[in-house]
Design an enzyme around this catalytic site. Structure first.
Site, short mmCIF file in Angstrom:
data_model
loop_
_atom_site.label_atom_id
_atom_site.label_comp_id
_atom_site.label_asym_id
_atom_site.label_seq_id
_atom_site.Cartn_x
_atom_site.Cartn_y
_atom_site.Cartn_z
N LYS A 179 2.44 0.18 3.77
CA LYS A 179 1.83 -0.56 4.56
C LYS A 179 2.04 -1.97 4.28
O LYS A 179 1.92 -2.54 3.23
CB LYS A 179 0.34 -0.41 4.84
CG LYS A 179 -0.44 -1.05 6.06
CD LYS A 179 -1.92 -1.12 5.95
CE LYS A 179 -2.70 -1.72 6.80
NZ LYS A 179 -4.04 -1.57 6.49
N LYS A 235 -0.01 -1.22 -0.30
CA LYS A 235 -0.51 -1.90 0.73
C LYS A 235 -0.27 -3.47 0.32
O LYS A 235 -0.80 -3.89 -0.84
CB LYS A 235 -1.97 -1.68 1.22
CG LYS A 235 -2.57 -2.62 2.24
CD LYS A 235 -3.96 -2.16 2.43
CE LYS A 235 -4.37 -3.18 3.51
NZ LYS A 235 -5.84 -2.83 3.98
C1 PBG Z 1 -8.50 -3.32 5.78
C2 PBG Z 1 -7.51 -2.83 6.81
C3 PBG Z 1 -6.71 -3.60 7.28
C4 PBG Z 1 -5.73 -2.90 8.06
C5 PBG Z 1 -6.10 -1.54 7.85
N1 PBG Z 1 -7.21 -1.52 7.07
C6 PBG Z 1 -6.49 -5.09 7.18
C7 PBG Z 1 -6.64 -5.76 6.25
O1 PBG Z 1 -6.20 -5.43 4.94
O2 PBG Z 1 -7.16 -6.96 6.19
C8 PBG Z 1 -4.62 -3.38 8.91
C9 PBG Z 1 -4.17 -2.65 9.99
C10 PBG Z 1 -3.37 -3.31 11.14
O3 PBG Z 1 -3.09 -4.54 10.85
O4 PBG Z 1 -3.13 -2.72 11.80
N2 PBG Z 1 -9.27 -2.34 5.05
#
Ligand code: PBG
Length: 331
Positions: free
Chosen positions: A255, A201
């Site tokens: 992601k 991520k």
């Molecule tokens: C946070 C989380 C995020 C997303 C999923 N879980 C945002 C972040 O890390 O700030 C993003 C998903 C999206 O942008 O659709 N734990």
């Protein structure tokens, strides 16, 4: 007349629709889709999210309807995210451990409505519960603490599993959390609760609308670069994935999605495990805004981008377009 023609004509198999169908290498079906949904307090309430056109937060009762809709469309799994009330957010995110928090109530409502006819994937991270919007506990300097955060993530995972979650999906990027969560699930007899780790991520600019959706954008101080990955790195993604598999992840996620398909492909080729990708909120918004501006046909953009995930090697994709895409595919 001398015969002069190409040795082969790749256009030959493309010349008719039946032949294109026959030669198509990758297919997208509703069974490839995971639908992320946002839960909010109240009953009978739908709150549209300004930065995510077409996406709303749903109260628990309406969430059960979304689940039935998804099941009817052949979507196998939902991903849930709560918009926790401001007064329930705290420095340590302890609301994540409340057995009656929004997330747990949504899980139970979906179970009641759908039995085990649809999978429920739950996000493990503290950002929807903390008053500072970070995914974990912070020290005085604002640094997100690893091991102390893992401890509370374990409690959050057990809380979700007890409410009936099928797939625990840690999105926090703390080191060592997969083995800690796996051990705790085994110890609590949740042997068949899966873990889909957000293994690779990235600290991405594409998460903006999501932070609006869960209500953390106004709270977040600083960024998440001390735990989420640097967009310049790909070898490191392979190390992340290797560790999460070794620690007991059943599947791994990359992601964001489209800008990171190279990572999906490398992970798939190296590890041959189920790989998922998250077409995140900013990607969804780009497609919606492009279509609204007349820069492309919405339905075609949706299906082409989702098919790209299959081609890259994904088992499935989390997308806010899931219901729309499933409808298009079923038509
Ligand atoms: C946070 C989380 C995020 C997303 C999923 N879980 C945002 C972040 O890390 O700030 C993003 C998903 C999206 O942008 O659709 N734990």
């Amino acid at each position: 007349m001398s015969a002069s023609y190409p040795a082969t004509r790749l256009r030959r198999t493309r010349a008719s629709a039946w032949s294109r169908a026959l030669h198509r290498e990758n297919l997208l079906t509703p069974a490839d889709l995971i639908w992320p949904l946002f839960v909010t307090e109240g009953s009978g309430s739908e709150e549209p999210i300004g930065s995510l056109p077409g996406v709303s937060r749903w109260s628990v009762d309406l969430m059960a309807q979304r689940a039935k809709e998804a099941m009817a469309l052949g979507i196998p799994c939902l991903a849930l995210f709560p918009n926790t009330q401001a007064e329930r957010r705290s420095d340590d995110g302890r609301e994540a451990l409340n057995p009656d928090n929004l997330m747990c109530r949504a899980i139970r409502a979906i179970r009641d409505a759908c039995g085990d006819g649809i999978g429920v994937l739950t996000d493990v991270a503290l950002d929807p519960y903390t008053s500072h919007g970070q995914d974990g506990l912070v020290d005085a300097a604002g640094y997100v603490l690893n091991d102390a955060t893992v401890e509370i993530l374990v409690g959050q995972s057990l809380n979700q599993a007890a409410a009936g979650a099928d797939v625990i999906a840690p999105s926090d990027m703390m080191d060592g959390r997969i083995s800690a969560i796996r051990a705790a699930l085994e110890g609590a007899d949740h042997v068949n609760v899966q873990i889909m780790s957000y293994a690779a991520k990235y600290a991405s600019a594409f998460y903006g609308p999501f932070r609006d959706a869960v209500g953390s954008s106004g709270l977040l101080k600083g960024d998440k670069k001390t735990y989420q990955m640097d967009p310049g790195n790909s070898e490191e993604a392979l190390r992340e994935v290797a560790m999460d598999i070794a620690e007991g992840a059943d599947s791994v996620m990359v992601k964001p999605g489209l800008p990171y398909l190279d990572i999906v492909r490398r992970v798939k080729e190296r590890f041959e495990v189920p790989v998922f990708a998250y077409q995140v909120s900013g990607e969804y918004a780009m497609i919606e805004h492009a279509a609204a501006a007349g820069a492309g046909d919405r339905d075609a953009l949706v299906l082409e981008t989702l098919l790209a995930f299959k081609r890259a090697g994904c088992s499935g994709v989390l997308t806010y377009h899931a219901a729309h895409a499933a409808r298009l595919l079923g038509a």
